[in-house]
Design an enzyme around this catalytic site. Structure first.
Site, PDB file in Angstrom:
ATOM      1  N   ARG A 342      29.274  30.703  40.168  1.00  0.00           N
ATOM      2  CA  ARG A 342      29.355  29.852  38.977  1.00  0.00           C
ATOM      3  C   ARG A 342      29.290  30.594  37.643  1.00  0.00           C
ATOM      4  O   ARG A 342      29.332  29.971  36.596  1.00  0.00           O
ATOM      5  CB  ARG A 342      28.256  28.763  38.996  1.00  0.00           C
ATOM      6  CG  ARG A 342      28.412  27.762  40.134  1.00  0.00           C
ATOM      7  CD  ARG A 342      27.323  26.707  40.118  1.00  0.00           C
ATOM      8  NE  ARG A 342      27.516  25.753  41.211  1.00  0.00           N
ATOM      9  CZ  ARG A 342      28.263  24.664  41.147  1.00  0.00           C
ATOM     10  NH1 ARG A 342      28.879  24.368  40.017  1.00  0.00           N
ATOM     11  NH2 ARG A 342      28.390  23.878  42.196  1.00  0.00           N
ATOM     12  N   ASP A 343      29.215  31.915  37.679  1.00  0.00           N
ATOM     13  CA  ASP A 343      29.172  32.637  36.400  1.00  0.00           C
ATOM     14  C   ASP A 343      29.667  34.073  36.574  1.00  0.00           C
ATOM     15  O   ASP A 343      28.970  35.035  36.270  1.00  0.00           O
ATOM     16  CB  ASP A 343      27.745  32.620  35.841  1.00  0.00           C
ATOM     17  CG  ASP A 343      27.691  32.996  34.354  1.00  0.00           C
ATOM     18  OD1 ASP A 343      28.765  33.096  33.725  1.00  0.00           O
ATOM     19  OD2 ASP A 343      26.576  33.185  33.840  1.00  0.00           O
ATOM     20  N   ILE A 344      30.897  34.210  37.076  1.00  0.00           N
ATOM     21  CA  ILE A 344      31.475  35.530  37.320  1.00  0.00           C
ATOM     22  C   ILE A 344      31.893  36.150  35.987  1.00  0.00           C
ATOM     23  O   ILE A 344      32.773  35.645  35.296  1.00  0.00           O
ATOM     24  CB  ILE A 344      32.719  35.430  38.241  1.00  0.00           C
ATOM     25  CG1 ILE A 344      32.375  34.727  39.542  1.00  0.00           C
ATOM     26  CG2 ILE A 344      33.304  36.820  38.510  1.00  0.00           C
ATOM     27  CD1 ILE A 344      31.376  35.442  40.392  1.00  0.00           C
TER      28      ILE A 344
END
Length: 464
Positions: A342-344
């Site tokens: 969810r936060d690459i």
């Protein structure tokens, strides 16, 4: 399942038992729900095959078989006046059997196309066996209904073998990411066991979300002791074990806006991934006895990916490809166990002393809001956001395409050693470029990256 001879005998017995009622007329209105049911099953199978991640050829073969049945029953519906002789009791029973077999085919496709359900077939080595049985049952039923079918069995088995070869390569790639020296069979078993366990944990926690005590008791969730750790400077997130300063850990503050229980449950699951060398090790959650809670993870000596390439004088092609592969392996495993990062982005890829890239800083709470992030964090996140997320559509859900898009942007940054949209320091400006103008950062003309790497990056950012 018996051979053709025994089946023929059973069929003869079946027809004989029906006697004169076998050819008794059955109204078309009674056939219609069955015809519609087969059509609906076929449409569902199409969707399953399109979403298949494994055994794509095998799924396609079975889909094509069901297409034969769907076309045949549709023809019955369209030409019912010319086919009055078909609508009798024995064909009604056979059509029911065909519908049952198609249901089994649909279930088989759904299970062999995704790793979490495919594993049981791999352990039992039963994909080929069940495939052949389903095809035999289906073909027999089609023949009894006098529908025509034309398939090349040898070609089908060759396609099946190609799927099995691809699966072996996939598992070989997955176990390559395990930090262990066991043999391939043991590593495969470890991979299978982890996938099954993590999926079961995720399912149980979602179903039991209102009973945290039950979750804590089953998974034996115990907080770490703050007194077991010390730091030379609490402003830095580098901590040591009091009994051994050689054991180094990262402490990350859990924001007050996050749901503590959701974070705790997610960390309990992520701790199960400790054998995967491209995912940061999670040790648990700790409290300082006051108002602060910390997430305790593995320490990465060389910092995040952006710090790494900005400080490294020789970030050559080999290093870029190796780090890209590390990240891909980590993401691929997360996809298998159905966990979204969810936060690459570059700040959330950490580099160890031996230059191994690891996924870190997972967005642990899906309910985390912009209120818990500062303006800079929001800006950095937007640089990697898929267009659909930037649109802020009310019903849009974060999915695998969002992860792939962010990975594509990250590949570009690794190749170019530059911040995406670095000339834009305004969120609305980036949203306008990416969403409204569909602008994407191009590779530089003198880029040394292989064409296949560039193609992967382009496919990734086109996935959304």
């Amino acid at each position: 399942m018996g051979d053709d001879g025994s089946k023929n005998n059973k069929e003869d017995d079946f027809v004989e038992n029906l006697g004169d009622s076998a050819l008794m007329v059955v109204p078309f209105a009674k056939f219609l729900p069955l015809i519609n049911e087969i059509g609906n099953f076929f449409n569902e199978i199409i969707e399953l095959v399109e979403a298949a991640e494994h055994n794509k050829r095998t799924c396609e073969i079975l889909k094509n078989r069901v297409r034969v049945a769907e076309l045949a029953v549709r023809d019955l519906r369209d030409k019912k006046k010319d086919r009055q002789d078909f609508f009798n009791r024995i064909n009604y029973i056979r059509l029911q059997e065909l519908s049952t077999i198609i249901t089994q085919i649909k279930k088989f496709i759904s299970e062999i196309s995704l790793m979490k359900t495919l594993i049981k077939y791999l352990k039992e080595k039963s994909v080929e066996k069940i495939f052949k049985e389903l095809c035999m049952e289906f073909d027999s039923c089609i023949n009894l209904l006098s529908f025509s079918i034309n398939v090349e069995i040898a070609d089908e088995l060759e396609q099946l073998k190609s799927d099995q070869d691809d699966l072996f390569k996939y598992i070989l790639g997955m176990v390559a990411g395990i930090n262990d020296n066991d043999c391939f069979a043991d590593l495969s078993e470890k991979f299978f066991s982890t996938v099954v366990k993590v999926n079961a944990m995720e399912k149980f926690m979602n179903e039991t979300s209102q009973n945290q005590t039950k979750i804590d008791n089953i998974f034996q969730i115990h907080p770490l002791k703050f007194s077991d750790y010390e730091s030379d400077d609490r402003r830095v997130n580098k901590w040591y074990k009091t009994t051994n300063k050689g054991e180094v850990f990262a402490f990350k503050t859990i924001a007050e806006g996050e749901n503590y229980m959701i974070v705790q449950n997610k960390v309990t699951i992520l701790k199960e991934l400790h054998d995967w060398q491209n995912i940061i090790k999670f040790y648990g959650i700790i409290s300082d006895g006051n108002k602060w809670h910390y997430l305790v993870t593995e320490w990465a000596e060389r910092g995040n990916l952006r710090e790494f390439y900005q400080n490294k004088n020789d970030f050559d092609l080999k290093s870029k490809l190796r780090i890209s592969l590390d990240i891909a392996r980590g993401l691929n495993f997360l996809r298998t166990v159905e966990i979204f990062h969810r936060d690459i982005r570059a700040e959330n890829i950490l580099i160890t002393l031996n230059e191994t890239a690891k996924l870190a800083n997972f967005k642990l709470s899906r309910y985390l809001t912009a209120a818990t992030l500062n303006q800079k964090q929001n800006l950095e996140r937007v640089r990697y956001c898929a267009p659909e997320l930037l649109e802020r559509a009310p019903n849009y859900k974060y999915d695998q395409r969002c992860e792939i898009y962010s990975f594509g942007i990250l590949l570009w940054e690794i190749a170019e050693e530059r911040v995406p949209y670095q000339d834009s320091n305004d969120i609305l400006d980036i949203v306008d470029k990416v969403y409204n103008k569909t602008y994407r950062e191009p590779f530089s003309e003198n880029s040394q990256m292989p064409e296949e790497f560039k193609r992967l990056e382009i496919e990734g950012i086109r996935s959304s």
